[in-house]
Write a protein that holds these residues in place. Structure first.
Motif, PDB file in Angstrom:
ATOM      1  N   ASN A 205       0.853  -1.187   0.000  1.00 32.34           N
ATOM      2  CA  ASN A 205       0.000   0.000   0.000  1.00 32.34           C
ATOM      3  C   ASN A 205       0.894   1.245   0.000  1.00 32.34           C
ATOM      4  O   ASN A 205       1.807   1.368   0.807  1.00 32.34           O
ATOM      5  N   GLN A 206       0.635   2.166  -0.911  1.00 32.94           N
ATOM      6  CA  GLN A 206       1.505   3.337  -1.084  1.00 32.94           C
ATOM      7  C   GLN A 206       0.876   4.611  -0.520  1.00 32.94           C
ATOM      8  O   GLN A 206      -0.342   4.736  -0.433  1.00 32.94           O
ATOM      9  N   LYS A 207       1.749   5.534  -0.170  1.00 36.51           N
ATOM     10  CA  LYS A 207       1.307   6.847   0.300  1.00 36.51           C
ATOM     11  C   LYS A 207       0.558   7.583  -0.818  1.00 36.51           C
ATOM     12  O   LYS A 207       0.639   7.239  -2.000  1.00 36.51           O
ATOM     13  N   GLU A 208      -0.164   8.590  -0.386  1.00 31.96           N
ATOM     14  CA  GLU A 208      -0.935   9.389  -1.340  1.00 31.96           C
ATOM     15  C   GLU A 208      -0.012  10.165  -2.290  1.00 31.96           C
ATOM     16  O   GLU A 208       1.136  10.461  -1.959  1.00 31.96           O
ATOM     17  N   ASN A 209      -0.558  10.462  -3.444  1.00 42.07           N
ATOM     18  CA  ASN A 209       0.180  11.261  -4.445  1.00 42.07           C
ATOM     19  C   ASN A 209      -0.787  12.292  -5.021  1.00 42.07           C
ATOM     20  O   ASN A 209      -1.581  11.990  -5.918  1.00 42.07           O
ATOM     21  N   PRO A 210      -0.750  13.519  -4.505  1.00 39.75           N
ATOM     22  CA  PRO A 210      -1.692  14.545  -4.983  1.00 39.75           C
ATOM     23  C   PRO A 210      -1.585  14.803  -6.473  1.00 39.75           C
ATOM     24  O   PRO A 210      -2.575  15.164  -7.130  1.00 39.75           O
ATOM     25  N   GLY A 213      -3.518  11.953  -7.964  1.00 40.39           N
ATOM     26  CA  GLY A 213      -4.808  11.676  -7.347  1.00 40.39           C
ATOM     27  C   GLY A 213      -4.864  10.356  -6.595  1.00 40.39           C
ATOM     28  O   GLY A 213      -5.931   9.955  -6.121  1.00 40.39           O
ATOM     29  N   ARG A 214      -3.712   9.681  -6.486  1.00 38.08           N
ATOM     30  CA  ARG A 214      -3.700   8.400  -5.767  1.00 38.08           C
ATOM     31  C   ARG A 214      -3.881   8.628  -4.264  1.00 38.08           C
ATOM     32  O   ARG A 214      -3.294   9.532  -3.684  1.00 38.08           O
ATOM     33  N   VAL A 215      -4.719   7.796  -3.649  1.00 43.15           N
ATOM     34  CA  VAL A 215      -4.901   7.812  -2.193  1.00 43.15           C
ATOM     35  C   VAL A 215      -4.604   6.413  -1.665  1.00 43.15           C
ATOM     36  O   VAL A 215      -4.703   5.428  -2.404  1.00 43.15           O
ATOM     37  N   PRO A 216      -4.207   6.296  -0.399  1.00 46.73           N
ATOM     38  CA  PRO A 216      -3.933   4.976   0.152  1.00 46.73           C
ATOM     39  C   PRO A 216      -5.151   4.064   0.100  1.00 46.73           C
ATOM     40  O   PRO A 216      -6.297   4.514   0.235  1.00 46.73           O
ATOM     41  N   ASP A 217      -4.899   2.788  -0.094  1.00 44.51           N
ATOM     42  CA  ASP A 217      -5.967   1.779  -0.066  1.00 44.51           C
ATOM     43  C   ASP A 217      -6.604   1.768   1.327  1.00 44.51           C
ATOM     44  O   ASP A 217      -5.914   1.702   2.339  1.00 44.51           O
ATOM     45  N   SER A 304       3.153   7.178   4.077  1.00 38.87           N
ATOM     46  CA  SER A 304       2.621   8.533   4.140  1.00 38.87           C
ATOM     47  C   SER A 304       3.166   9.252   5.376  1.00 38.87           C
ATOM     48  O   SER A 304       3.052   8.740   6.498  1.00 38.87           O
ATOM     49  N   VAL A 305       3.726  10.431   5.160  1.00 39.48           N
ATOM     50  CA  VAL A 305       4.229  11.211   6.297  1.00 39.48           C
ATOM     51  C   VAL A 305       3.395  12.472   6.507  1.00 39.48           C
ATOM     52  O   VAL A 305       3.799  13.389   7.225  1.00 39.48           O
ATOM     53  N   SER A 306       2.230  12.519   5.902  1.00 34.54           N
ATOM     54  CA  SER A 306       1.316  13.627   6.176  1.00 34.54           C
ATOM     55  C   SER A 306       0.597  13.366   7.491  1.00 34.54           C
ATOM     56  O   SER A 306       0.643  12.266   8.041  1.00 34.54           O
ATOM     57  N   GLU A 307      -0.068  14.367   8.010  1.00 32.65           N
ATOM     58  CA  GLU A 307      -0.796  14.215   9.274  1.00 32.65           C
ATOM     59  C   GLU A 307      -1.902  13.168   9.124  1.00 32.65           C
ATOM     60  O   GLU A 307      -2.561  13.083   8.095  1.00 32.65           O
TER      61      GLU A 307
END
Length: 592
Positions: A205-210, A213-217, A304-307
Motif C-alpha cells: 500500500n503506497q502513500k498518497e500522491n496529490p 490523485g492516488r490515495v492509500p488503499d 505517508s508522512v502527512s498528518e
C-alpha cells in the motif's frame, strides 16, 4: 442409503424431514436473563473455580468439552472429571503445539521428492488443520485458533491468498501463538501478517500522491475497525448498543477515520534483509524464502508522512511507519468497545449465540484494559452461564454446531485414524454434496456467516434471537450434510490415499468397540448416544433410535457359519444406522 442401511430409511426419512423444521423453528440461540437466575453465583470475572466445587460429572465434562475442543473423547472426559474445569484449562494452556507450517513444509518436501513440479498446496493446509483438530493434544488452543480464524478472517477461496498456502499455514501458527496472550499483540501480528496484507490489500500500500490523485488503499483500515476491534456502533460494557437521545445507535467511526487510518497502513510489504523498492514490489530476485509468513516490514519511502487523524487521535506529519502503526494499534486496542466486541464473538463461537449482557460484561471485564486473551477464555468457558446444567434445558440457549465442528466431533468420538497419517479430508465447500464449509475458505472477510444473522420468518426472528450458523443452513446444505455423512460413516472420509489410489478413504472411524454391542440394540444406542450426544441423548430420541436399529434384522448364525458374512454385515449396518441418525439429529446438530 448405502448397503444394508436402507432397511431403516423410513425412520431415517422421518428424522431428516423433521431436521430442517427443527432447525428453522428451534430457538437455538443463547440465554436470556442474568446468569445467576436459577444457576447459583457466577464465578468472578477472569477467575477459575476456587477448587472447592464438586468435580464435574460425565455429562458436565462432555458439555464443557463440546465447547472447548473439537469434540469430546473418553480420555478427555475422564481428564476433566478428574481435574476439574480450571486445572484442565491450565494443562491446556501449557500444552506444546505442532506447527501448521512445519506440517506443510514436510508435505511439500515429500511431494517434491517424487515430483519437483507441483509441491504442496491448499489441501496440505487442510491436512494439517484436520490432523491437529482430530489428534492434537492442544485442543483448547486449536479450537480457539479456529474461532479466531472466523473473526480475523483470511481466505484461500477466490483470492491471491490461495496461491500462498505456506503463508496460510503460517497464519494459523500466528493465531495459535497469540491465542492465549495479549489482544494488542494479536492485533499487531494480524495487521502485519502478509496473508492479511494480501487479503485486505495493505501489502504494498503506497502513500498518497496529490499529483496523480492516488490515495492509500482503505480496505484494511475499514475492516480492522469494523471486524477486528471496535465494530460499527458504540457499545456499553455489557455489549449492548449505546444510543443518542433519539434512540439512534452511536457510530464508532466515520469516513474520515478510515481515510486517516489508511495512511498508517502504507509502506508495509514483504519481509527480507533490505527495504529496497524491488523487495517492496516483490521482484522475483528479491524474495525471501520465508516472506509468506514472516511479519511485513516497513518501507519508509512508501509510507505517508502527512498528518493522520482517526478516532480522536492525531499522528503528526513526518511520523515514521512503525511509530504511526504503534499509535494506531494502541488506539484501537484501548478502545472501550474492544472488550465487549471480542468477548461476545468468542462466546458465540464457543458457547452460545445470544449471551446475556451480564455474561458479556463478565467476559469483557476479564479481558481488561490489557486485552488478556487467556483470562477472557477462562471467563467465557467457566462462567456460570456457560456451566450451569440448567442452561441446556433453556430453549433459548446454545448454538447451531457448524458443519466442520459436527464432522470433527463425530470423528473424535469414534477415534478416527488416518491411513496415510495426513488426514486427507480436503476441501468440503459444496453444500449440496459436502459440508458447505471448509476451514480457511470463507467466501469473504465477513466469514461464513455474520455474528448477528437472524433467520428470516422464523421463531428465532420473532424472539429476537440471532443464529449465525443458520446463514449457511438451508434445505440444500442439510441434505448435502446428510448425504456426505451417509457415505463417510460407511466408507470413511477424504481422499483415497496420498496418490488417490488406496483401497479405501483415508480417515476411518473406529467402530470396533461399538460393533460388539450391535446384537443388543439398547446397549448399542446407549454407547453411540454417550459418544455423540452426551446429556442431549434424551429418552424419546433413544427410543426412536432403538426402533431404527432394531429394524435392521440380523439373521441367526448357521451352525456351519456359512452366513457369517450376512450376519456381520447386518450387525455393522446397525452400527452405521445408529451413528448416522445420531449425527443428523437436532440433538447433535444443536449444541447446548
Amino acid at each position: 442409503m448405502v448397503g444394508g442401511i436402507c432397511t431403516y430409511t423410513r425412520s431415517g426419512r422421518a428424522r431428516l424431514a423433521g431436521l430442517l423444521a427443527a432447525l428453522l423453528l428451534a430457538a437455538c440461540g443463547g440465554g436470556g436473563g442474568d446468569a445467576s437466575d436459577g444457576g447459583g453465583t457466577p464465578h468472578p470475572p477472569g477467575t477459575q473455580p476456587s477448587g472447592n466445587e464438586p468435580k464435574p460429572t460425565r455429562d458436565q465434562a462432555f458439555r464443557f468439552l463440546t465447547q472447548a475442543t473439537f469434540g469430546p473423547t473418553e480420555p478427555e472426559i475422564q481428564s476433566v472429571m478428574s481435574l476439574g474445569y480450571g486445572p484442565w484449562m491450565d494443562q491446556q494452556f501449557a500444552k506444546p503445539t505442532v506447527s501448521h507450517r512445519a506440517l506443510w513444509d514436510a508435505a511439500d518436501a515429500r511431494i517434491r521428492a517424487a515430483d519437483p513440479t507441483p509441491g504442496a498446496g491448499q489441501r496440505e493446509v487442510l491436512d494439517g488443520f484436520y490432523r491437529q483438530a482430530l489428534s492434537g493434544e492442544d485442543q483448547l488452543r486449536q479450537r480457539t485458533v479456529f474461532a479466531l480464524s472466523q473473526i480475523f478472517v483470511i481466505s484461500m477461496q477466490g483470492s491471491e491468498v490461495g496461491d500462498h498456502e505456506r503463508g496460510v499455514a503460517g497464519y494459523l501458527d500466528m493465531l495459535g501463538a497469540n491465542a492465549f496472550g495479549s489482544y494488542r499483540q494479536l492485533l499487531e501480528q494480524v495487521a502485519r501478517h502478509p496473508m492479511m496484507g494480501i487479503y485486505l490489500s495493505h501489502l504494498r500500500n503506497q502513500k498518497e500522491n496529490p499529483a496523480t490523485g492516488r490515495v492509500p488503499d482503505e480496505n484494511f483500515a475499514r475492516e480492522v475497525m469494523q471486524l477486528f476491534s471496535i465494530g460499527l456502533v458504540q457499545l456499553n460494557a455489557d455489549g449492548t448498543v449505546r444510543k443518542d437521545a433519539a434512540g439512534k445507535a452511536l457510530e464508532t467511526y466515520a469516513g474520515e477515520d478510515i481515510s486517516g487510518l489508511a495512511k498508517v497502513f502504507t509502506g508495509w510489504s514483504w519481509y527480507g534483509p533490505d527495504t529496497s523498492d524491488a523487495r517492496f514490489w516483490g521482484s522475483s530476485k528479491s524474495q525471501d524464502a520465508d516472506r509468506q509468513w514472516q511479519p511485513m516490514q516497513a518501507y519508509a519511502q512508501f509510507h505517508s508522512v502527512s498528518e493522520k487523524r482517526f478516532l480522536g487521535q492525531t499522528v503528526a506529519a513526518q511520523t515514521g511507519t512503525a511509530a504511526s502503526l504503534k499509535t494506531a494499534l494502541d488506539t484501537l486496542a484501548g478502545h472501550p468497545n474492544v472488550a465487549p466486541f471480542i468477548a461476545r464473538q468468542l462466546i458465540q463461537r464457543l458457547v452460545t449465540s445470544n449471551p446475556s449482557p451480564a455474561y458479556v460484561q463478565r467476559a469483557a471485564a476479564a479481558f481488561g484494559a490489557g486485552g488478556d486473551m487467556r483470562a477472557m477464555l477462562r471467563a467465557v468457558l467457566l462462567d456460570d452461564e456457560a456451566r450451569k446444567p440448567e442452561a441446556a434445558a433453556d430453549p433459548a440457549f446454545g448454538k447451531l454446531r457448524e458443519p466442520v465442528l459436527r464432522l470433527t466431533a463425530l470423528l473424535r468420538a469414534f477415534g478416527a485414524r488416518s491411513d496415510s497419517g495426513s488426514f486427507l479430508i480436503g476441501a468440503t465447500d459444496d453444500p449440496g454434496t459436502q459440508l458447505g464449509q471448509t476451514p480457511m475458505r470463507a467466501p469473504s472477510v465477513f466469514n461464513f456467516y455474520r455474528p448477528g444473522f437472524v433467520p428470516p420468518n422464523s421463531l428465532m426472528a420473532a424472539q429476537g434471537l440471532a443464529a449465525p450458523e443458520m446463514q449457511i443452513t438451508h434445505e440444500t446444505s442439510i441434505v448435502g450434510y446428510a448425504n456426505y455423512l451417509r457415505s463417510g460413516v460407511d466408507r470413511g472420509f477424504g481422499q483415497s490415499g496420498l496418490d488417490g489410489k488406496a483401497t479405501r478413504r483415508d480417515v476411518q472411524p473406529d467402530y470396533t468397540q461399538v460393533l460388539t454391542l450391535a446384537p443388543q440394540p439398547a446397549a448399542l444406542v446407549d454407547e453411540v448416544s454417550q459418544r455423540l450426544l452426551g446429556p442431549q441423548a434424551n429418552a424419546a430420541f433413544k427410543r426412536e433410535l432403538q426402533t431404527a436399529v432394531e429394524s435392521v434384522a440380523v439373521p441367526a448364525l448357521k451352525a456351519d457359519g456359512s452366513n457369517k458374512t450376512q450376519v456381520d454385515t447386518a450387525l455393522r449396518n446397525r452400527v452405521l444406522a445408529a451413528v448416522l441418525l445420531s449425527a443428523v439429529s437436532p440433538e447433535f446438530v444443536v449444541q447446548k
